[in-house]
Enzyme design. Structure first.
Site: not given
Length: 349
Positions: A222-224
């Site tokens: 997950w790249e937030v």
């Protein structure tokens, strides 16, 4: 090894790994916010979920769930960033922990940059990848989420090829992140495999090994957050919000994403867990003193001579194991002001 004594053998087991790259500061703050919610009790955790999860079902699932949280995998790389090298993503030995796993280890694309992606001398040559692999072997999770910043994206495997896995389990993984995207990313995240969505192929990543070799049913990267307009040299801006308001909003938006995910995991075709005893545990009363003591532990946790402090938080019968390699120092929020821009992109996954 990991003390998993707080885990139910027939319950749901989830690993959340933050801080794999030193310059990605935001994910570590999200981890701390989640641990603080754990310390506040079940109601605080349930309140983090989004997307219309049934509250009774979520409580039952949480009471059968054990979380292992690694708030800062790459403590040595983070120390280099805090000492002023705002572009450092590798560990203290100059190796990218997310290129040190054995699936396609050492394969180099045409745009390979050793300053960004040096994979080490051999698979699992580094303490970070070895620790995480051992943790997963011992804990046997149903889901692993590896948290990053650099763009807004929710990735499944694979990273080393431009395709997703196939089958009903892979379809469920994609369906879950579509819901996470709506609930926590305002429908703004790139979805799919890392190899399809990030703009380059990455070899030797944790996600591909954990999914393909260790056979964990649900694996994500997950790249937030990411500022894709930031100059190449301005790593702080590229990987981290530059205002307090933006930072706090992103923490609020993402802290509950693991809880939203947990609400869906019992529906995965390859996850079989027993929720029948989820309501029979005796709640733990969390008074002000106990909450304060847990928060003090979080604030003061530090590396133990290269080892990992371990803490088990049991809150309102929800088990939470936390594996720490954490140094809570005041972060210099200085922003690089190097002029100019470049078409070259820093590695994110």
């Amino acid at each position: 090894g990991l003390d998993a004594s707080c885990a139910r053998d027939d319950g749901l087991r989830v690993v959340l790994n933050y801080g794999e790259h030193g310059r990605e500061l935001l994910p570590v703050d999200i981890a701390i916010a989640l641990l603080e919610a754990f310390a506040d009790g079940e109601d605080a955790v349930v309140a983090l979920a989004r997307g219309g999860a049934n509250e009774e079902a979520l409580r039952r699932t949480l009471r059968a769930t054990t979380f292992v949280v690694v708030p800062m995998e790459n403590e040595r790389g983070r120390a280099l960033v805090e000492d002023g090298d705002l572009c450092e993503r590798k560990n203290g030995r100059g190796v990218d922990p997310n290129r040190n796993w054995a699936v396609n280890w050492g394969v180099k694309e045409k745009d390979y940059d050793a300053k960004e992606e040096y994979p080490g001398t051999a698979p699992f040559s580094e303490p970070e990848s070895t620790m995480l692999k051992s943790l997963i072997e011992e804990f046997k999770p149903h889901a692993v989420v590896n948290w990053h910043s650099g763009m807004s994206a929710l990735f499944t495997p694979y990273d080393h090829v431009a395709r997703m896995p196939t089958g009903t389990g892979a379809e469920a993984m994609l369906d879950f992140i579509k819901k996470i995207d709506r609930a926590h990313c305002a429908n703004a995240c790139v979805l799919g495999s890392g190899g399809q969505g990030v703009g380059y192929l990455a070899h030797g990543t944790a996600a591909d090994y954990i999914y393909d070799v260790m056979k964990v049913p649900v694996v994500y990267t997950w790249e937030v957050y990411g500022d894709l307009e930031a100059p190449y040299e301005d790593c702080y801006r590229a990987f981290n919000p530059t205002t307090k308001e933006a930072h706090e909003k992103l923490v609020r938006d993402w802290v509950g994403a693991p809880i939203t995910l947990v609400s869906m995991l019992p529906g995965h075709p390859d996850i079989n867990i027993n929720l029948s005893h989820g309501g029979e545990n005796t709640p733990v009363v969390m008074n002000d003193a106990s909450i304060a003591s847990r928060r003090a532990y979080l604030a003061d946790a530090s590396p133990l001579d290269g080892g990992y402090a371990r803490m088990a938080l049991t809150f309102a019968s929800v088990a939470a194991c936390a594996v720490f390699s954490l140094r809570r120092r005041r972060m210099r929020r200085a922003q690089s002001t190097s002029p100019g821009s470049s078409t070259k992109r820093a590695s994110v996954v």
